[in-house]
Scaffold this motif. Structure first.
Motif, PDB file in Angstrom:
ATOM      1  N   TYR A  24       0.845  -1.198   0.000  1.00 20.17           N
ATOM      2  CA  TYR A  24       0.000   0.000   0.000  1.00 20.17           C
ATOM      3  C   TYR A  24       0.878   1.245   0.000  1.00 20.17           C
ATOM      4  CZ  TYR A  24      -3.715   3.254   1.288  1.00 20.17           C
ATOM      5  OH  TYR A  24      -4.607   4.295   1.295  1.00 20.17           O
ATOM      6  N   VAL A  26       1.916   5.027   0.630  1.00 18.45           N
ATOM      7  CA  VAL A  26       1.729   6.204   1.473  1.00 18.45           C
ATOM      8  C   VAL A  26       2.794   7.216   1.065  1.00 18.45           C
ATOM      9  CG1 VAL A  26       1.768   7.124   3.815  1.00 18.45           C
ATOM     10  CG2 VAL A  26       0.811   4.854   3.387  1.00 18.45           C
ATOM     11  N   ASN A  27       2.344   8.378   0.589  1.00 14.55           N
ATOM     12  CA  ASN A  27       3.277   9.383   0.074  1.00 14.55           C
ATOM     13  C   ASN A  27       4.169   8.781  -1.012  1.00 14.55           C
ATOM     14  OD1 ASN A  27       4.635  11.794  -0.283  1.00 14.55           O
ATOM     15  ND2 ASN A  27       6.006  11.472   1.456  1.00 14.55           N
ATOM     16  N   LEU A  31       4.295   0.651   2.170  1.00 16.19           N
ATOM     17  CA  LEU A  31       4.449   0.577   3.621  1.00 16.19           C
ATOM     18  C   LEU A  31       5.769  -0.070   4.039  1.00 16.19           C
ATOM     19  CD1 LEU A  31       0.853  -0.345   4.853  1.00 16.19           C
ATOM     20  CD2 LEU A  31       2.127   1.748   5.360  1.00 16.19           C
ATOM     21  N   ILE A 202      -3.570   1.601   8.815  1.00 14.44           N
ATOM     22  CA  ILE A 202      -3.000   2.226   7.616  1.00 14.44           C
ATOM     23  C   ILE A 202      -3.472   3.667   7.505  1.00 14.44           C
ATOM     24  CG2 ILE A 202      -2.912   2.148   5.085  1.00 14.44           C
ATOM     25  CD1 ILE A 202      -3.248  -0.869   5.257  1.00 14.44           C
ATOM     26  N   GLU A 203      -4.754   3.882   7.730  1.00 10.63           N
ATOM     27  CA  GLU A 203      -5.312   5.230   7.627  1.00 10.63           C
ATOM     28  C   GLU A 203      -4.655   6.175   8.629  1.00 10.63           C
ATOM     29  OE1 GLU A 203      -9.437   4.548   8.191  1.00 10.63           O
ATOM     30  OE2 GLU A 203      -9.747   3.647   6.203  1.00 10.63           O
ATOM     31  N   GLU A 206      -1.099   6.914   7.486  1.00 11.18           N
ATOM     32  CA  GLU A 206      -1.156   7.792   6.321  1.00 11.18           C
ATOM     33  C   GLU A 206      -1.353   9.250   6.750  1.00 11.18           C
ATOM     34  OE1 GLU A 206      -2.936   7.178   1.864  1.00 11.18           O
ATOM     35  OE2 GLU A 206      -4.143   6.540   3.567  1.00 11.18           O
ATOM     36  N   LYS A 207      -2.224   9.465   7.721  1.00  5.29           N
ATOM     37  CA  LYS A 207      -2.460  10.823   8.220  1.00  5.29           C
ATOM     38  C   LYS A 207      -1.194  11.397   8.851  1.00  5.29           C
ATOM     39  CE  LYS A 207      -7.405  10.260   9.226  1.00  5.29           C
ATOM     40  NZ  LYS A 207      -8.419  10.159  10.315  1.00  5.29           N
ATOM     41  N   GLU A 210       1.417  12.253   6.086  1.00  5.42           N
ATOM     42  CA  GLU A 210       1.032  13.415   5.291  1.00  5.42           C
ATOM     43  C   GLU A 210       1.140  14.701   6.103  1.00  5.42           C
ATOM     44  OE1 GLU A 210      -2.816  12.508   3.767  1.00  5.42           O
ATOM     45  OE2 GLU A 210      -2.038  11.252   2.144  1.00  5.42           O
TER      46      GLU A 210
END
Length: 371
Positions: A24, A26-27, A31, A202-203, A206-207, A210
Motif C-alpha cells: 500500500y 503512502v506518500n 508501507l 494504515i489510515e 497515512e495521516k 502526510e
C-alpha cells in the motif's frame, strides 16, 4: 557489522485490501519501505523476505544490493530463509509491518546487543491482564513485557537456533531460548512502534505521514555595506565598490537561505551552529554554511520543494546576475533551478538600505519529505 532480516512475506488479509498491505502506497512509497529505510540508511546488510508474487513490485523500490528471498509457510520458516543470506556478525530481525521504527530505536537495540548476546525491543505492560481458566486471575504486570521487533542476535547463534524450528516458538527470542539459556536483554522504550494490522492502522499512519510531509521556513538577514570588502551574494562575487560586513564572508542571501531551512527543521538559527564568537568561522565561505545545513536537512529526510528569495539593495543593479545566483543556489541545495526564485528590490532610497549603508535578504522555503 549489522544485518537486518526484514520479514515482509505475510498476506495482510486483515487489512482487507485484496493484496499484501505492505504494498500500500503512502506518500508514493509502499508501507514496507518505511520499515526498510532506517536500517538501509545505517548501511545494514539488508535481506528482504517476500512472497514470490510481490518480488517484482518490491524490487522496484529497493537498491540492487538488497538481497531478496522467498518466505516459507510460517513466519519462522521465512526468518530461517532470510538468515541463510546473512553474512554480518550481528543481525536484527524486524517485521516490515512495524513501520514506525526509527534510528533512535535502532540505536537502543544496538546498545542492548553490546551488553547481551540477544535482546528484544519491548514495552512494559500497563493494562490489567487476566488469565482465564476456571476463573479470572490477574497477572502481576510488574513482570509482564510486550515483545516487539527488531529482535537482535549474534548471527551464528540465531542461525543455529533456527536449524530446527520449534512449533511452540512464537517469535525469534522464544526460538532462540529453545537452544540457549543466555539472559535476553529487554530494550524498553515508550515510542510508537505499533504494527500495521488493520485498515484503520494504515489510515492513521497515512495521516501522520502526510501531516509530517511538508515544512515551511522563513528568514531575514541584514548586513552593513562598507568599503574594502567583496560583495558576495548567493555565492557569486558581484562587482561593486562596497561589500558586506560580517564575521564570515557576509553573504546575506545565503545566510537567509540557510537559516530558512534551519527554521523549517526546527533547529534554531545560524548563530546556534555558526556563532560569530568562534575564530574558525572568521571569513568563512557561506557556501560551506549552506552545504552543512543541507546535510542536516537530508539527514532529517527532507529536500527542497521550492524557495523564494528577495535581495533588498539600492545598488548595484542585480538583474544581470540573477541567473548565475539561481544556478549557484540550485547547486548548493541540490534542487532543480526551476525550484529557485530570486528577486531584487530597492528600498526606494529609504532607511539604511536605500542610503547604501546596508543590504538585506529574505528567504521562504518549502521542504518536502522524501528522497
Amino acid at each position: 557489522m549489522y544485518a537486518c532480516v526484514l520479514v515482509a512475506a505475510g498476506s495482510g488479509t486483515r487489512a482487507n485490501l485484496g493484496y499484501n498491505k505492505l504494498r500500500y502506497l503512502v506518500n508514493q512509497k509502499p508501507l514496507f519501505w518505511y520499515a526498510f529505510k532506517p536500517f538501509y540508511d545505517r548501511n545494514y546488510e539488508m535481506v528482504l523476505v517476500v512472497n514470490p508474487e510481490d518480488e517484482t513490485f518490491i524490487r522496484s523500490y529497493v537498491p540492487n544490493d538488497v538481497k531478496i528471498v522467498y518466505g516459507g509457510k510460517t513466519r519462522a520458516e521465512s526468518v530461517k530463509n532470510g538468515l541463510q543470506q546473512v553474512t554480518e556478525p550481528y543481525v536484527m530481525i524486524h517485521d516490515a509491518a512495524r513501520v514506525y521504527i526509527d534510528e533512535t530505536l535502532i540505536d537502543q537495540v544496538e546498545n542492548g546487543l553490546a551488553i547481551h548476546q540477544a535482546c528484544v525491543l519491548s514495552k512494559r505492560v500497563t493494562n490489567t491482564i487476566y488469565a482465564k481458566d476456571e476463573s479470572l486471575k490477574v497477572l502481576d504486570r510488574r513482570f509482564l513485557y510486550e515483545a516487539e521487533t527488531p529482535q537482535a542476535f549474534i548471527t551464528a547463534e540465531i542461525k543455529k537456533a533456527y536449524e530446527v524450528i520449534n512449533p511452540q516458538s512464537t517469535d525469534d527470542i522464544s526460538q532462540y531460548q529453545m537452544v540457549y539459556n543466555h539472559e535476553v536483554g529487554l530494550v524498553l522504550h515508550e515510542q510508537n512502534n505499533s504494527k500495521i494490522t488493520y485498515q484503520k492502522d494504515i489510515e492513521q499512519f497515512e495521516k501522520e505521514v502526510e501531516n509530517y510531509m511538508f515544512k515551511i521556513g522563513h528568514s531575514y538577514d541584514i548586513h552593513a555595506l562598507v568599503e574594502g570588502r567583496k560583495l558576495i551574494l548567493g555565492g557569486i562575487e558581484i562587482p561593486f565598490q562596497l561589500g558586506l560586513l560580517g564575521h564570515s564572508d557576509a553573504d546575506v542571501l545565503l545566510h537567509a537561505v540557510a537559516e530558512s531551512i534551519l527554521g523549517a527543521l526546527g533547529l534554531g538559527d545560524l548563530g546556534t551552529f555558526f556563532p560569530d564568537t568562534e575564530k574558525k568561522f572568521k571569513d568563512m565561505d557561506s557556501k560551506i554554511i549552506v552545504s552543512d545545513v543541507v546535510k542536516m536537512m537530508k539527514n532529517k529526510g527532507y529536500k527542497v520543494s521550492n524557495i523564494d528569495c528577495t535581495i533588498f539593495a539600492e545598488k548595484p543593479k542585480l538583474a544581470p546576475f540573477i541567473g548565475d545566483i539561481k544556478q549557484s543556489i540550485s547547486h548548493l541545495l541540490d534542487a532543480p533551478v526551476e525550484a529557485i526564485n530570486v528577486k531584487a528590490a530597492t528600498n526606494e532610497k529609504l532607511d539604511s538600505i536605500g542610503n547604501l549603508k546596508a543590504m538585506a535578504a529574505s528567504a521562504t522555503v518549502l521542504l518536502i519529505k522524501g528522497e
